[in-house]
Scaffold this motif. Structure first.
Motif, PDB file in Angstrom:
ATOM      1  N   LEU A   1       0.670  -1.155   0.016  1.00 48.79           N
ATOM      2  CA  LEU A   1       0.050  -0.124   0.068  1.00 48.79           C
ATOM      3  C   LEU A   1       0.816   1.178  -0.078  1.00 48.79           C
ATOM      4  O   LEU A   1       0.398   2.190  -0.582  1.00 48.79           O
ATOM      5  CB  LEU A   1      -0.766   0.155   1.352  1.00 48.79           C
ATOM      6  CG  LEU A   1      -1.964  -1.287   1.269  1.00 48.79           C
ATOM      7  CD1 LEU A   1      -2.693  -1.070   2.608  1.00 48.79           C
ATOM      8  CD2 LEU A   1      -3.048  -0.737   0.100  1.00 48.79           C
ATOM      9  N   ALA A   2       2.061   1.119   0.664  1.00 50.69           N
ATOM     10  CA  ALA A   2       2.901   2.309   0.777  1.00 50.69           C
ATOM     11  C   ALA A   2       3.544   2.783  -0.622  1.00 50.69           C
ATOM     12  O   ALA A   2       4.024   3.857  -0.589  1.00 50.69           O
ATOM     13  CB  ALA A   2       4.116   2.177   1.735  1.00 50.69           C
ATOM     14  N   VAL A   3       3.445   1.881  -1.629  1.00 50.46           N
ATOM     15  CA  VAL A   3       4.145   2.369  -2.846  1.00 50.46           C
ATOM     16  C   VAL A   3       2.949   2.146  -4.099  1.00 50.46           C
ATOM     17  O   VAL A   3       3.268   1.986  -5.239  1.00 50.46           O
ATOM     18  CB  VAL A   3       5.420   1.330  -3.321  1.00 50.46           C
ATOM     19  CG1 VAL A   3       6.423   1.687  -2.398  1.00 50.46           C
ATOM     20  CG2 VAL A   3       4.842   0.008  -3.294  1.00 50.46           C
ATOM     21  N   ALA A   4       1.687   2.379  -3.763  1.00 51.78           N
ATOM     22  CA  ALA A   4       0.671   2.303  -4.526  1.00 51.78           C
ATOM     23  C   ALA A   4       0.737   3.558  -5.768  1.00 51.78           C
ATOM     24  O   ALA A   4       0.904   4.823  -5.337  1.00 51.78           O
ATOM     25  CB  ALA A   4      -0.661   2.419  -3.945  1.00 51.78           C
TER      26      ALA A   4
ATOM     27  N   GLN B   1      -5.094   7.899  -3.306  1.00 44.94           N
ATOM     28  CA  GLN B   1      -5.343   7.500  -2.070  1.00 44.94           C
ATOM     29  C   GLN B   1      -5.206   6.249  -1.637  1.00 44.94           C
ATOM     30  O   GLN B   1      -5.219   5.300  -2.570  1.00 44.94           O
ATOM     31  CB  GLN B   1      -6.832   7.705  -1.885  1.00 44.94           C
ATOM     32  CG  GLN B   1      -7.359   9.104  -2.350  1.00 44.94           C
ATOM     33  CD  GLN B   1      -6.997  10.091  -1.259  1.00 44.94           C
ATOM     34  OE1 GLN B   1      -7.036   9.903   0.246  1.00 44.94           O
ATOM     35  NE2 GLN B   1      -6.910  11.346  -1.514  1.00 44.94           N
ATOM     36  N   SER B   2      -4.427   5.803  -0.306  1.00 46.48           N
ATOM     37  CA  SER B   2      -4.026   4.570  -0.092  1.00 46.48           C
ATOM     38  C   SER B   2      -4.529   4.431   1.366  1.00 46.48           C
ATOM     39  O   SER B   2      -5.094   5.262   2.005  1.00 46.48           O
ATOM     40  CB  SER B   2      -2.613   4.314  -0.406  1.00 46.48           C
ATOM     41  OG  SER B   2      -2.479   2.953  -0.190  1.00 46.48           O
ATOM     42  N   PHE B   3      -3.949   3.388   2.031  1.00 48.94           N
ATOM     43  CA  PHE B   3      -4.103   3.141   3.222  1.00 48.94           C
ATOM     44  C   PHE B   3      -3.142   2.402   4.379  1.00 48.94           C
ATOM     45  O   PHE B   3      -2.182   2.191   3.494  1.00 48.94           O
ATOM     46  CB  PHE B   3      -5.415   2.282   3.514  1.00 48.94           C
ATOM     47  CG  PHE B   3      -6.748   2.763   2.736  1.00 48.94           C
ATOM     48  CD1 PHE B   3      -7.617   3.547   3.460  1.00 48.94           C
ATOM     49  CD2 PHE B   3      -6.859   2.575   1.380  1.00 48.94           C
ATOM     50  CE1 PHE B   3      -8.748   3.975   2.594  1.00 48.94           C
ATOM     51  CE2 PHE B   3      -7.917   2.975   0.665  1.00 48.94           C
ATOM     52  CZ  PHE B   3      -8.904   3.871   1.546  1.00 48.94           C
ATOM     53  N   ARG B   4      -3.143   2.557   5.394  1.00 45.95           N
ATOM     54  CA  ARG B   4      -1.970   1.957   6.162  1.00 45.95           C
ATOM     55  C   ARG B   4      -3.084   1.148   7.439  1.00 45.95           C
ATOM     56  O   ARG B   4      -3.941   1.412   7.871  1.00 45.95           O
ATOM     57  CB  ARG B   4      -1.389   3.023   6.907  1.00 45.95           C
ATOM     58  CG  ARG B   4      -0.282   2.100   7.859  1.00 45.95           C
ATOM     59  CD  ARG B   4       0.881   3.202   8.202  1.00 45.95           C
ATOM     60  NE  ARG B   4       1.978   2.377   9.026  1.00 45.95           N
ATOM     61  CZ  ARG B   4       2.837   1.667   8.547  1.00 45.95           C
ATOM     62  NH1 ARG B   4       2.920   1.544   6.917  1.00 45.95           N
ATOM     63  NH2 ARG B   4       3.815   0.997   8.915  1.00 45.95           N
ATOM     64  N   LEU B   5      -2.590  -0.168   7.390  1.00 47.39           N
ATOM     65  CA  LEU B   5      -3.190  -1.131   8.358  1.00 47.39           C
ATOM     66  C   LEU B   5      -2.490  -1.006   9.740  1.00 47.39           C
ATOM     67  O   LEU B   5      -1.028  -1.133   9.733  1.00 47.39           O
ATOM     68  CB  LEU B   5      -3.368  -2.437   7.774  1.00 47.39           C
ATOM     69  CG  LEU B   5      -3.568  -2.722   6.339  1.00 47.39           C
ATOM     70  CD1 LEU B   5      -3.714  -4.029   6.174  1.00 47.39           C
ATOM     71  CD2 LEU B   5      -5.121  -2.013   6.214  1.00 47.39           C
ATOM     72  N   SER B   6      -3.167  -0.907  10.789  1.00 47.16           N
ATOM     73  CA  SER B   6      -2.434  -1.411  12.105  1.00 47.16           C
ATOM     74  C   SER B   6      -3.254  -2.437  12.820  1.00 47.16           C
ATOM     75  O   SER B   6      -4.599  -2.525  12.563  1.00 47.16           O
ATOM     76  CB  SER B   6      -2.490  -0.084  13.158  1.00 47.16           C
ATOM     77  OG  SER B   6      -3.798   0.590  13.091  1.00 47.16           O
TER      78      SER B   6
END
Length: 585
Positions: free
Chosen positions: A369-372, A420-425
């Motif tokens: 996701l960080a390099v989408a 627009q992307s996302f980060r999961l925790s």
């Protein structure tokens, strides 16, 4: 005339001479020999040849020929058929199916080398089964389907018959019954009872049927029912109870079934019918049970499980202290909580491994996701997360948060744009994890039998793998699946054929086990397959005769063990000879 050997000792040496003589009686009726020809000294080989020449001269049925002129013109499957037919007769199936060549052929074919129904007719002609049944007429290709229709009509009577026969053969009949269901799929056919449902064969893409089966503790099947493919486990038990009372006349029965079928309604039904039962509670159901909350209010760890168990009055049941139990009772129901130390460690390690895998998946997902390069869809990501959690059985334990982020992407012309992307925790819900940890190593057995010892309760439930073994054998060795039939009646009859075949296969293993022989039915049938009935003759003659392949010592042992000696007597073989030669030449 015959060859006579004369032995003379001379000067400490022994000399053997041969002569051809003929028997006659003198005037007083005394038997004497008349010399025909002195042959002198012969080697053992020459003496044997001369005996054969004399036999041929006096017996019109004998002839001398070169070994290269002797040919085998046909052979029939022999010993495997005899062994299985002996079991067919042991269960009096030859009386139940009075004209049962086709039914027996379909059953024995499943045991030996399963083929499609229409090809069974070709297969049976290469066996001695038609000779056993004295059936010279070759059935039409479609006769097998009429036989399936008839079998389906007699299913209830067949089950009642098998139960009565098992009372004589299977000593475990009175010890209880194991009940479970499975599914199997249909290929390329449209059957009204075939539905999409939970597939135990991992083929959710194909329509299936559900099979309910009941076996004795030794694995002998006697009750079965084919249901629609979307039937749920928990809905099948009431009908089974009715059938037990009606079809088999059972007034008391110790029924062992899987935890997936346990519900208060079912247990109440069994108790009203005065049937004893034994099962285990589902994990989720156990977690909310009042006795469990009393007996195990806090989770144990690898460091303190012995103290926790002692504190809550669990007692060791073996010398090595690998198993602990504590029992409670509510009304007429006993609840036996068992703590298995080995499984306790396995449950902990399994959960830790699944959590580590989930965290690794989230790390890999974040890297992606960080390099989408294009905007990502939140619903798609949440669906992937849900699938991952379900696959690793971490529902409610693992909480994953999806946070929106913006990324700046440089295009080929050096300009930039925002995607627009996302980060999961992720985090572990400590309260939910603690509830799960309370279940580590714990099984709760439930029964209304107030007299059976704890150890026997646990052992009987573990023995229910007999029914799982039955399903496994039917699907593999007996080729229950896939099913290509269309009519529901014939689909049901196909299942009946496979179950009768399993009865014979399982009976072979019971007999072997009782004799202390560690051999599978599949291996035994392979060992006896080389013993065939052969048609032999001379190249230059149309005359033919039958001979049995010489048996090995091991094959002779199987003949005695399965009481097939009567089928090996010369009188029976001569009947085979007359029948098969007449219907072959």
């Amino acid at each position: 005339m015959f060859l006579k050997k004369v032995t003379i000792k001379k000067e400490g040496k022994t000399y053997s001479y041969y002569k051809i003589v003929a028997s006659y009686r003198d005037k007083d009726g005394k038997p004497k020999h008349r010399l025909i020809q002195n042959l002198g000294v012969l080697s053992d080989e020459d003496a044997t040849r001369m005996k054969m020449i004399l036999q041929v001269q006096q017996d019109a049925d004998l002839s001398l020929t070169k070994s290269s002129d002797i040919v085998v013109t046909k052979h029939w499957m022999f010993l495997p058929i005899l062994l299985l037919h002996s079991l067919w007769e042991k269960f009096n199936l030859h009386r139940f199916f009075s004209n049962g060549l086709l039914t027996e052929a379909m059953v024995l074919n499943r045991c030996i080398e399963p083929r499609s129904k229409i090809h069974v007719m070709e297969w049976v002609q290469d066996t001695v089964l038609p000779a056993i049944h004295r059936s010279s007429a070759k059935p039409s290709d479609f006769a097998v389907y009429r036989e399936l229709d008839d079998l389906n009509k007699r299913e209830s009577a067949l089950q009642a018959h098998l139960y009565q026969q098992l009372l004589q053969f299977d000593p475990s009949v009175g010890e209880g019954f194991f009940y479970d269901i499975t599914s199997t799929y249909l290929e390329g056919s449209k059957c009204v009872i075939a539905k999409l449902g939970y597939s135990r064969d991992h083929r959710p893409d194909l329509q299936q049927i559900v099979i309910a089966l009941m076996v004795t503790p030794l694995g002998s099947p006697f009750y079965w029912k084919v249901l629609e493919g979307n039937t749920q486990d928990v809905t099948t038990l009431p009908d089974v109870v009715k059938e037990l009372k009606k079809r088999f006349g059972l007034t008391r029965c110790h029924l062992v079934f899987d935890r997936g079928m346990v519900s208060d309604d079912h247990l109440n039904l069994l108790e009203r019918q005065e049937l004893t039962y034994l099962s285990a509670m589902d994990k989720d159901e156990m977690a909310s049970h009042s006795l469990f909350n009393e007996f195990m209010p806090e989770p144990a760890s690898k460091d303190d499980y012995e103290q926790i168990l002692a504190l809550h009055e669990f007692q060791p049941t073996d010398e090595n202290q690998f198993f602990y139990t504590r029992e409670g009772q509510i009304d007429q129901r006993r609840f036996i909580f068992s703590f298995d130390v080995t499984r306790f460690y396995e449950d902990i390690e399994s959960r830790e491994k699944r959590v580590a895998q989930a965290m690794a998946w989230i790390t890999e997902k974040n890297d992606s996701l960080a390099v989408a390069k294009k905007s990502r869809n939140k619903e798609t990501i949440e669906r992937d997360i849900k699938t991952m959690i379900a696959k690793r059985k971490l529902k409610s334990v693992l909480l994953v948060t999806v946070t929106p982020i913006e990324l700046t992407v440089t295009k080929s012309d050096k300009t930039t744009r925002i995607v627009q992307s996302f980060r999961l925790s992720a985090e572990i819900d400590k309260n939910k994890e603690q509830q799960k940890r309370r279940l580590d190593g714990i099984t709760c057995f439930i029964t209304n039998d107030l007299n059976i010892p704890q150890r026997d309760v646990i052992q009987k439930y573990r023995e229910k793998n007999k029914i799982e073994e039955a399903f496994r054998e039917m699907k593999s060795q007996l080729a229950l699946r896939p099913i290509y039939l269309t009519r529901p009646e014939r689909v049901k009859a196909h299942v009946s054929i496979c179950i009768i075949a399993y009865l014979l296969i399982n009976s072979i293993e019971i007999i072997l086990r009782n004799s202390g022989i560690a051999l599978s039915s599949e291996e035994l049938l392979r060992q006896v397959s080389s013993c065939q009935l052969n048609q032999v003759g001379l190249k230059s003659s149309t005359q033919r005769s039958l001979t049995i392949t010489e048996m090995t010592e091991q094959q002779e042992q199987w003949v005695k063990l399965f009481h097939c000696e009567k089928m090996m007597k010369p009188k029976v073989i001569n009947q085979f000879d007359d029948f098969l030669l007449k219907n072959t030449l």
